[in-house]
Every structure is written in C-alpha cells, then in structure tokens.
Design a protein around this motif. Sequence first.
Motif, PDB file in Angstrom:
ATOM      1  N   ALA A 246      60.644  -4.067  -4.658  1.00 12.74           N
ATOM      2  CA  ALA A 246      60.400  -3.880  -6.096  1.00 12.74           C
ATOM      3  C   ALA A 246      59.032  -3.227  -6.323  1.00 12.74           C
ATOM      4  O   ALA A 246      58.888  -2.326  -7.168  1.00 12.74           O
ATOM      5  CB  ALA A 246      60.479  -5.224  -6.814  1.00 12.74           C
ATOM      6  N   ALA A 247      58.029  -3.657  -5.547  1.00 15.15           N
ATOM      7  CA  ALA A 247      56.681  -3.079  -5.701  1.00 15.15           C
ATOM      8  C   ALA A 247      56.694  -1.596  -5.324  1.00 15.15           C
ATOM      9  O   ALA A 247      56.092  -0.757  -6.014  1.00 15.15           O
ATOM     10  CB  ALA A 247      55.682  -3.843  -4.838  1.00 15.15           C
ATOM     11  N   ALA A 248      57.410  -1.263  -4.244  1.00 16.61           N
ATOM     12  CA  ALA A 248      57.466   0.134  -3.802  1.00 16.61           C
ATOM     13  C   ALA A 248      58.214   0.990  -4.831  1.00 16.61           C
ATOM     14  O   ALA A 248      57.808   2.122  -5.143  1.00 16.61           O
ATOM     15  CB  ALA A 248      58.152   0.225  -2.443  1.00 16.61           C
ATOM     16  N   VAL A 249      59.300   0.444  -5.370  1.00 15.63           N
ATOM     17  CA  VAL A 249      60.084   1.195  -6.362  1.00 15.63           C
ATOM     18  C   VAL A 249      59.227   1.430  -7.610  1.00 15.63           C
ATOM     19  O   VAL A 249      59.184   2.540  -8.155  1.00 15.63           O
ATOM     20  CB  VAL A 249      61.380   0.437  -6.731  1.00 15.63           C
ATOM     21  N   LEU A 250      58.527   0.393  -8.037  1.00 15.47           N
ATOM     22  CA  LEU A 250      57.703   0.541  -9.243  1.00 15.47           C
ATOM     23  C   LEU A 250      56.642   1.627  -9.039  1.00 15.47           C
ATOM     24  O   LEU A 250      56.395   2.434  -9.937  1.00 15.47           O
ATOM     25  CB  LEU A 250      57.027  -0.791  -9.592  1.00 15.47           C
ATOM     26  N   GLU A 251      56.039   1.636  -7.870  1.00 12.70           N
ATOM     27  CA  GLU A 251      55.037   2.674  -7.613  1.00 12.70           C
ATOM     28  C   GLU A 251      55.685   4.070  -7.658  1.00 12.70           C
ATOM     29  O   GLU A 251      55.120   5.010  -8.212  1.00 12.70           O
ATOM     30  CB  GLU A 251      54.343   2.457  -6.268  1.00 12.70           C
ATOM     31  N   ASN A 413      63.824   3.758   2.897  1.00 10.87           N
ATOM     32  CA  ASN A 413      62.729   2.782   2.758  1.00 10.87           C
ATOM     33  C   ASN A 413      61.395   3.422   2.397  1.00 10.87           C
ATOM     34  O   ASN A 413      60.336   2.934   2.794  1.00 10.87           O
ATOM     35  CB  ASN A 413      62.606   1.920   4.018  1.00 10.87           C
ATOM     36  N   CYS A 414      61.452   4.527   1.683  1.00  7.13           N
ATOM     37  CA  CYS A 414      60.249   5.134   1.102  1.00  7.13           C
ATOM     38  C   CYS A 414      60.735   6.042  -0.023  1.00  7.13           C
ATOM     39  O   CYS A 414      61.947   6.230  -0.193  1.00  7.13           O
ATOM     40  CB  CYS A 414      59.449   5.922   2.143  1.00  7.13           C
ATOM     41  N   CYS A 415      59.818   6.540  -0.806  1.00  5.48           N
ATOM     42  CA  CYS A 415      60.206   7.430  -1.909  1.00  5.48           C
ATOM     43  C   CYS A 415      58.964   8.177  -2.394  1.00  5.48           C
ATOM     44  O   CYS A 415      57.846   7.859  -1.981  1.00  5.48           O
ATOM     45  CB  CYS A 415      60.817   6.639  -3.065  1.00  5.48           C
ATOM     46  N   ASP A 416      59.173   9.176  -3.252  1.00  8.21           N
ATOM     47  CA  ASP A 416      58.075   9.857  -3.937  1.00  8.21           C
ATOM     48  C   ASP A 416      57.012  10.323  -2.939  1.00  8.21           C
ATOM     49  O   ASP A 416      55.820  10.077  -3.126  1.00  8.21           O
ATOM     50  CB  ASP A 416      57.471   8.887  -4.990  1.00  8.21           C
ATOM     51  N   ARG A 417      57.444  10.942  -1.839  1.00  8.47           N
ATOM     52  CA  ARG A 417      56.452  11.455  -0.896  1.00  8.47           C
ATOM     53  C   ARG A 417      56.856  12.851  -0.424  1.00  8.47           C
ATOM     54  O   ARG A 417      58.035  13.217  -0.442  1.00  8.47           O
ATOM     55  CB  ARG A 417      56.251  10.500   0.288  1.00  8.47           C
ATOM     56  N   VAL A 418      55.843  13.619  -0.023  1.00 11.27           N
ATOM     57  CA  VAL A 418      56.047  14.990   0.447  1.00 11.27           C
ATOM     58  C   VAL A 418      55.267  15.115   1.752  1.00 11.27           C
ATOM     59  O   VAL A 418      54.168  14.580   1.857  1.00 11.27           O
ATOM     60  CB  VAL A 418      55.497  16.001  -0.594  1.00 11.27           C
ATOM     61  N   SER A 419      55.832  15.789   2.738  1.00 14.33           N
ATOM     62  CA  SER A 419      55.118  15.987   3.998  1.00 14.33           C
ATOM     63  C   SER A 419      55.017  17.484   4.286  1.00 14.33           C
ATOM     64  O   SER A 419      56.010  18.216   4.165  1.00 14.33           O
ATOM     65  CB  SER A 419      55.880  15.293   5.132  1.00 14.33           C
ATOM     66  N   ALA A 420      53.818  17.912   4.689  1.00 12.11           N
ATOM     67  CA  ALA A 420      53.590  19.353   4.901  1.00 12.11           C
ATOM     68  C   ALA A 420      54.474  19.936   5.991  1.00 12.11           C
ATOM     69  O   ALA A 420      54.819  21.111   5.965  1.00 12.11           O
ATOM     70  CB  ALA A 420      52.129  19.600   5.233  1.00 12.11           C
ATOM     71  N   GLY A 421      54.880  19.106   6.962  1.00 19.47           N
ATOM     72  CA  GLY A 421      55.690  19.605   8.075  1.00 19.47           C
ATOM     73  C   GLY A 421      57.162  19.768   7.724  1.00 19.47           C
ATOM     74  O   GLY A 421      57.924  20.365   8.501  1.00 19.47           O
ATOM     75  N   LEU A 422      57.569  19.240   6.577  1.00 17.65           N
ATOM     76  CA  LEU A 422      58.980  19.304   6.180  1.00 17.65           C
ATOM     77  C   LEU A 422      59.149  20.262   5.004  1.00 17.65           C
ATOM     78  O   LEU A 422      58.264  20.358   4.153  1.00 17.65           O
ATOM     79  CB  LEU A 422      59.463  17.907   5.758  1.00 17.65           C
ATOM     80  N   PRO A 423      60.308  20.942   4.939  1.00 12.33           N
ATOM     81  CA  PRO A 423      60.506  21.854   3.807  1.00 12.33           C
ATOM     82  C   PRO A 423      60.629  21.084   2.493  1.00 12.33           C
ATOM     83  O   PRO A 423      61.271  20.035   2.452  1.00 12.33           O
ATOM     84  CB  PRO A 423      61.828  22.562   4.140  1.00 12.33           C
ATOM     85  N   TRP A 424      60.007  21.610   1.468  1.00 14.67           N
ATOM     86  CA  TRP A 424      60.107  21.001   0.140  1.00 14.67           C
ATOM     87  C   TRP A 424      60.977  21.926  -0.702  1.00 14.67           C
ATOM     88  O   TRP A 424      60.607  23.066  -0.965  1.00 14.67           O
ATOM     89  CB  TRP A 424      58.708  20.853  -0.480  1.00 14.67           C
ATOM     90  N   SER A 425      62.150  21.425  -1.079  1.00 13.43           N
ATOM     91  CA  SER A 425      63.100  22.302  -1.764  1.00 13.43           C
ATOM     92  C   SER A 425      64.003  21.485  -2.666  1.00 13.43           C
ATOM     93  O   SER A 425      64.150  20.277  -2.479  1.00 13.43           O
ATOM     94  CB  SER A 425      63.951  23.041  -0.738  1.00 13.43           C
TER      95      SER A 425
END
Length: 454
Positions: A246-251, A413-425
């Motif tokens: 719940a804490a992770a989702v809220l963030e 088990n994570c969300c709302d994140r972007v990694s430079a090594g992965l394509p963002w599309s």
Amino acid sequence: MIIVNPATEEIIADIPEDNRDSIQGIYKKALAAQQAWVTVPLTERVSCIEKFFHSLEAQKDTLARILTEEVGKPLQQSYNELNGARTRIQFFLDNSEQYLAEEWITQEELTKEKITYEPLGVIANISAWNYPYLVGVNVFIPALIGGNAVLYKSSEYATLTGLHIERMMHEAGVPKDIFQCVVGKAEAGQALLDLPLDGYFFTGSFATGKKIAESTAGKLVPVQMELGGKDPLYVMDDIPDIRLVAAAVLEGVMYNAGQSCCAVERVYVHANVYDAFCEAIQAEAGKMKIGNPMQPGMDMGPLCRPQQVAVLQKQVEDALAKGASVLYKSNELPAKGYYFPITLLIGVNHSMDIMMEESFGPVVGIQKVQDDAEAIDLMQDTVYGLTAAVYGSDSQRAGAIMQRMRTGTVYFNCCDRVSAGLPWSGRGHSGVGSTLSIQGIRAFVQPKAWHLRS
Ligand code: NAD
C-alpha cells in the motif's frame, strides 16, 4: 512571459518571449552551426556533455530551488530529479561512443560493407514541465552527442529551468548556436512546426502530440512522441505484507503530486486482499505532509498549473455522481497556491472519467476485482499504453499478466520508475518511438550504408 510560483501565486519572473521572427533567426543560426558541430570529434562532443554533467552537481542547490519555485515539487524531489538526470547522462557518456561507432558488416568480401551513423540535422525538442531535467536529457543529450543542433522549447511552466540548462550547456563548451532555448507557449511550439526542421521530439499530452503529429506528417522527418498515460496497477492476492505494498502504491500515485507520465492512475485489487489494502493505503495517506514545497519534510506541494485543479475536481465529482465514494481525502491545505487534496476513491468503475482519462494529480480510483482475468480485462481497457504494474509473490503468475499488457513498460513489485538502460516508449495514445537505451541513442542519428569495392 510571466512566471508564477504555484505554491504562493507570486510572480517570480517576467521574461521576454520569442516570436516567429526571433525563432526564424534561431533556426538560421542553428542550421549554419550544425555543419561545424558534426565535424567536431565525437569524443569532444561527449566531453562537453561530461562538463554539463558536473555542472548539474556543482550547481544543484540553485537549480533545485529554481525548479521547486517554478513547478512546485518538494525541494527534495527537485534534488532527486537532478540526481536522476545525472544517472541518465552517465548512461549516455558510457555508451554513446560504442553505439555511434562505425560498424563493419564485412571486410572479407570483394565488396566491403559498413554502417556509419550521421546526425539528423537541426531538431526541435518540445518539452514538458513535470520533470524538465529528466524528459529533457532523454532528448537533448543524445541529440547533441549525435551531432545535431537542438532548438529546445522548454515548457512555459519550466522556462527558468530551461534557461539555466542553456547557460550550463554553453559554459560546458556546447556552441551557443547548437543548443538554443525557444522561450514561449503553444505559439512558440507552433512556430517550430512551421520550420523545415530535420526531426521533432515531443514530450507532453496526447492532445498536443496529436496536433504535432498531424502538422508534421508531410515533412517526412522523424517525429517521436512521449505522451501521457492512464497506468494501471494490480495487487494480486498473494501479498506477504499488504502495508508495504500500500505504501509503495501510494508513492506511485502521489509522487510529484501525481504529475508523472507513469504515475499509477488506476488500482485494481484482488477481492481476497481488498479490505486490508484499502485500510492500509488509507492509513499511509494520512501520514503524508502537504504544504510549502520549500519547507523540508513535505511529501507533496501544489499542482503546477492552476487549470488542473478544475480538471481534477470535475473527475472526482463525475465519479461521486456515478456512485463512487471517498476512502480518504486530506483536509488541511494551505490557503494560497494551487493545492489539491489527496483523494482516494472506491466503488469506482470504467464509466467514470477517473478510471479512463489521465488525471495527472493526487487522485486515484481503487477497484475490486474477482480474479486475474478480470484484472487483465480492466487494465487493457484504455487508449493509453505507457506502463502497467503487478504486485504479488508469484512471478510466473505476474509474468503471464505482464505478457498480455499492451504497454511499453511492465513492472513487477515496483512502479513509476524509468531506467536509462531500458527503452522508454509508449503504445497507443502514450506515444511513438523510444528514448533511452541503445534505441534512444540511435533515435537521433540516421544510418548510412557503405558498399566499398576496391
Ligand atoms: P502539453 O502538451 O500541454 O505541453 C507540452 C509542450 O508542448 C509545451 O512545451 C507546450 O508549450 C508545447 N505546445 C503546446 N501546444 C502546442 C502546439 N499546438 N504546437 C506545438 N507545441 C505546443 O503537456 P505538459 O502539460 O507540458 O505535460 C504534461 C503531459 O506530458 C502529460 O500528459 C504527461 O503524461 C506527459 N508526459 C509524458 C512523458 C513521457 O515520457 N511519456 C513524460 C512527461 C510528461
């Protein structure tokens, strides 16, 4: 152009705006300068960007304060953004030379063959305000390293940040005419569309992206779009610690006051853990501190744009009128500033705008589902396709769900994140083309095929 602090509603700057004539002048200078920039060795271009990278760290106190003043994000989140931008730049510093180097396909045959990568030319980077450093560096760093000239149209809500980026680029040795800010609102963006540029790289809303795609279609140049989302998150019923989830989702919902392209915008919870999840997220929401983003310890500041307050109000009213109810709403907000209360709604369904339209604010609908099949159907019921997240213990079960998602990114088990090594599309209304990763380096160059017979 008047710049207003969204937390205080005070005017913090009044700066001259570009017009069609000045933008034409900017373009002409860029066109001439790009011919020389392409002849600068790649290692030297990379070394300018390395100096810019160090300036971001050396000047972070000033830059973070300015960012918070003009967009309203908590000061710590401005520091986080600057750090995140440096991580992305580091990726480009580490990888660009390798991915832009000439590639021999064959040197053995009678006809030798190789590929080289050439810049597009003069490109427009029409950008958003919500993470001006992050979404900016996705485009202008690989574009400059690749040998392009960049006309950087920062958002009218992040103009001061844009001008500081321009100053630091020039101090780092990028020639003045190779990186130029275009100051203004939609009209300034439109003026760029009317120029014969060699590529258009846009970050912003679907509505504006569609207009840009339509008006540039006939130019037959690369046009990339990083647009909005209505990103779903599904909580399965094999959760060891519902409070942590719940804490992770809220963030994921509330970070940057929900003004993230990949913010969690819809939550689906398995019936077996629904009551426990609602209780936990309500308790977590009660701990969040909302107020002046300059003060330490604030979790949330105001919205950046005053007009968004009415958009969110309308979405909440529409949901309540159609039968939703309020699980949690924060009540004490500062008297001045474009604040909106954290609002968690339950009893929601897909007839409501809050589950279908991008909110871009600290509001979210939480819907109970009976099984994974229902969750998949609901997660897929959208015109957007940026990200989708699944929380639970069983990675195979989650993997089968993620496989089905029509999104550019999936999270377990994570969300709302972007990694430079992965394509963002994004898919669908979330955009076209990729930034970051090897794709995001090659997006700003064009391949040339060499057939060499001796
Ligand atoms: P916006 O579409 O209102 O504006 C984006 C930029 O386009 C601004 O610089 C604006 O001045 C310019 N513009 C507006 N009208 C124009 C026109 N007719 N022609 C040319 N340029 C024009 O978006 P915003 O409010 O700045 O940003 C929020 C949106 O951006 C949200 O939808 C968010 O999800 C999306 N976004 C997406 C990503 C991503 O990576 N996918 C990242 C950040 C933000």
